[in-house]
Structure formats: structure tokens, C-alpha cells
Design a protein around this motif. Structure first.
Motif, PDB file in Angstrom:
ATOM      1  N   PRO A  89       0.914  -1.306  -0.119  1.00 38.19           N
ATOM      2  CA  PRO A  89       0.128  -0.133  -0.129  1.00 38.19           C
ATOM      3  C   PRO A  89       0.883   1.269  -0.174  1.00 38.19           C
ATOM      4  O   PRO A  89       1.495   1.303   0.414  1.00 38.19           O
ATOM      5  CB  PRO A  89      -0.965  -0.062   1.095  1.00 38.19           C
ATOM      6  N   GLU A 103      -3.719   6.933  -3.979  1.00 35.72           N
ATOM      7  CA  GLU A 103      -3.597   5.852  -3.368  1.00 35.72           C
ATOM      8  C   GLU A 103      -3.828   4.464  -3.814  1.00 35.72           C
ATOM      9  O   GLU A 103      -4.888   4.583  -4.237  1.00 35.72           O
ATOM     10  CB  GLU A 103      -5.058   5.874  -1.409  1.00 35.72           C
ATOM     11  N   THR A 163      -0.960   0.347  -4.271  1.00 34.95           N
ATOM     12  CA  THR A 163      -0.268  -0.547  -4.545  1.00 34.95           C
ATOM     13  C   THR A 163       0.425  -0.115  -5.242  1.00 34.95           C
ATOM     14  O   THR A 163       0.783   0.168  -6.863  1.00 34.95           O
ATOM     15  CB  THR A 163      -0.691  -1.480  -4.435  1.00 34.95           C
TER      16      THR A 163
END
Length: 105
Positions: free
Chosen positions: A50, A68, A70
């Protein structure tokens, strides 16, 4: 069939509106393949990490946006980030320089 003979300008107007909406949303700008190659050897993650990344968007100009997502691969100087686009609900994949990425807790 399907043509608006009574108000033909409305279809053109709606097309223009849709194009303007898309232009305002912008599109993510990834590093080029040669830019990524110059940053080192690629390493793929066993599990996605993450992260929060700053991704450049082209909106008649480029603007950075924090997203946001990964980290799914990286080199010494770049990171491949996967993140959902809130407008289209599709995943975007973009290479960014490593200093534009930080781990989320």
C-alpha cells in the motif's frame, strides 16, 4: 433511425460537453519505457505494498494529484503504481519516480 432531425445541434452539443468533461478529468501521465529502463532492474512484488503516490495528470496542462494505490513493481529509481480511477472505476497503472511514492501505514 436514431438521428435527431428536429434538434440536430443537441447531439453535437452533448458530444462537446462529454469531451469537455473528459478533458477536465484529465489522464494520468506515466514515465516512458526508456525513463523506467534508466532507473535500474525491475523487481516485481510478491504482495502489493500500500502506497500514496503523486501522479502527473494532463489536463490541458499537467498537474500532480495524490492517489492511494499499491506498488506492484519497482526499480532502483521508479515504482509501478496500481490505483483505482474514481471517475471511471477502472484501475490505472502508472510508473512514477520513486521519490513521488511513500508507504502508507
Amino acid at each position: 433511425m436514431g438521428a435527431n432531425h428536429r434538434y440536430p445541434e443537441r447531439a453535437d452539443q452533448r458530444t462537446d460537453e462529454l469531451q469537455l468533461e473528459q478533458a477536465k478529468r484529465g489522464s494520468p501521465v506515466s514515465l516512458t519505457t526508456s525513463e523506467v529502463r534508466r532507473t535500474g532492474r525491475r523487481n516485481d512484488a510478491r504482495e502489493a505494498v500500500p502506497v500514496t503516490a503523486t501522479v502527473r495528470y494532463r489536463v490541458a496542462y499537467e498537474e500532480p494529484r495524490e492517489v492511494e494505490g499499491t506498488a506492484i513493481a519497482w526499480t532502483n529509481g521508479a515504482v509501478l503504481v496500481k490505483y483505482p480511477d474514481p471517475a471511471t472505476r477502472h484501475d490505472n497503472f502508472v510508473w512514477v519516480y520513486a521519490n513521488a511514492v511513500r508507504r502508507r501505514g
